[in-house]
Motif scaffolding. Structure first.
Motif, PDB file in Angstrom:
ATOM      1  N   SER A  93       0.823  -1.218   0.000  1.00 54.85           N
ATOM      2  CA  SER A  93       0.000   0.000   0.000  1.00 54.85           C
ATOM      3  C   SER A  93       0.852   1.261   0.000  1.00 54.85           C
ATOM      4  CB  SER A  93      -0.956  -0.010   1.194  1.00 54.85           C
ATOM      5  OG  SER A  93      -0.250  -0.036   2.412  1.00 54.85           O
ATOM      6  N   TYR A  95       2.719   4.442  -1.696  1.00 51.83           N
ATOM      7  CA  TYR A  95       2.375   5.315  -2.811  1.00 51.83           C
ATOM      8  C   TYR A  95       3.515   5.483  -3.806  1.00 51.83           C
ATOM      9  CZ  TYR A  95       4.858   8.684   0.097  1.00 51.83           C
ATOM     10  OH  TYR A  95       5.808   9.313   0.860  1.00 51.83           O
ATOM     11  N   ARG A 132      -6.143   1.355   0.019  1.00 50.87           N
ATOM     12  CA  ARG A 132      -5.022   2.294  -0.110  1.00 50.87           C
ATOM     13  C   ARG A 132      -4.436   2.266  -1.522  1.00 50.87           C
ATOM     14  NH1 ARG A 132      -3.394   0.486   5.407  1.00 50.87           N
ATOM     15  NH2 ARG A 132      -4.002   2.187   6.759  1.00 50.87           N
ATOM     16  N   TYR A 136      -4.306   5.664  -3.516  1.00 48.13           N
ATOM     17  CA  TYR A 136      -3.047   6.285  -3.945  1.00 48.13           C
ATOM     18  C   TYR A 136      -2.995   6.421  -5.465  1.00 48.13           C
ATOM     19  CZ  TYR A 136      -1.067   6.179   0.751  1.00 48.13           C
ATOM     20  OH  TYR A 136      -0.827   6.392   2.076  1.00 48.13           O
ATOM     21  N   TRP A 137      -3.508   5.442  -6.179  1.00 45.93           N
ATOM     22  CA  TRP A 137      -3.558   5.581  -7.638  1.00 45.93           C
ATOM     23  C   TRP A 137      -4.413   6.795  -7.989  1.00 45.93           C
ATOM     24  CZ3 TRP A 137      -7.798   5.652 -10.843  1.00 45.93           C
ATOM     25  CH2 TRP A 137      -7.497   5.765 -12.198  1.00 45.93           C
ATOM     26  N   TYR A 140      -2.431  10.080  -7.092  1.00 45.16           N
ATOM     27  CA  TYR A 140      -1.178  10.370  -7.797  1.00 45.16           C
ATOM     28  C   TYR A 140      -1.203  10.114  -9.305  1.00 45.16           C
ATOM     29  CZ  TYR A 140       0.831  10.793  -3.158  1.00 45.16           C
ATOM     30  OH  TYR A 140       1.086  11.173  -1.874  1.00 45.16           O
TER      31      TYR A 140
END
Length: 173
Positions: A93, A95, A132, A136-137, A140
């Motif tokens: 998980s 980033y 997560r 995060y995808w 970001y």
């Protein structure tokens, strides 16, 4: 500290962490650590087991480059100790895409059974990990900047697919 200042260890750990069960025992992983890296060559004085433990601790470092470097060192070990599983799993998980790529390159069939066991002992943590990865995808990479992967091609999602397949295989056996 390198300045000669003494700092309580508790100030070098983030106040939050992950509470997991591994092999029937409770384990708390710090979310982040703020220790300086050991002096160059100091790790050579350690046994393989001690070195792997040190590498695991640095997988929680606040600097992504440090986490990536220690992950590469750890995964280069001839045989991983069982205690490394929760630490490497926690990076699913992360980033930082480059860390996920290191994990993807080393997620050999030999590692999958230990990850499946950790998931079985920690279903809530597994759900959080999946969330997560997607989150995060979204933060970001979703914006579609040049070179940003679609979610189905995102390395974090590919890792989750591998683990889901291993879970399915395990359940059918």
């Amino acid at each position: 500290m390198s300045s000669g200042e003494e700092v309580p260890v508790s100030n070098l750990l983030s106040p939050d962490g992950y509470l997991l069960t591994w092999q029937g025992k409770q384990l708390e992983l710090p979310y982040r650590i703020y220790f300086q890296e050991p002096a160059l060559g100091a790790e050579q004085l350690l046994t393989d087991r001690q070195r792997q433990l040190l590498q695991c601790l640095y997988l929680r470092h606040h600097d992504g480059f440090v986490r990536q470097r220690y992950l590469q060192q750890l995964l280069a070990s001839a045989e991983l100790e069982a205690f490394t599983t929760p630490f490497t799993f926690s990076l699913l998980s992360d980033y930082v895409q480059e860390i996920l790529e290191v994990l993807a390159a080393h997620l050999a069939p030999a590692l999958l059974p230990s990850y499946v066991r950790l998931i079985g002992e920690n279903p809530r943590y597994w759900s959080q990990t999946q969330g997560r990865v997607a989150s995060y995808w979204d933060i970001y990479y979703r914006t579609g900047r040049r070179g940003s992967p679609q979610f189905r091609h995102y390395v974090g999602n590919r890792l989750l697919k591998k683990l889901r397949a291993a879970l399915q295989e395990n359940a059918s056996n």
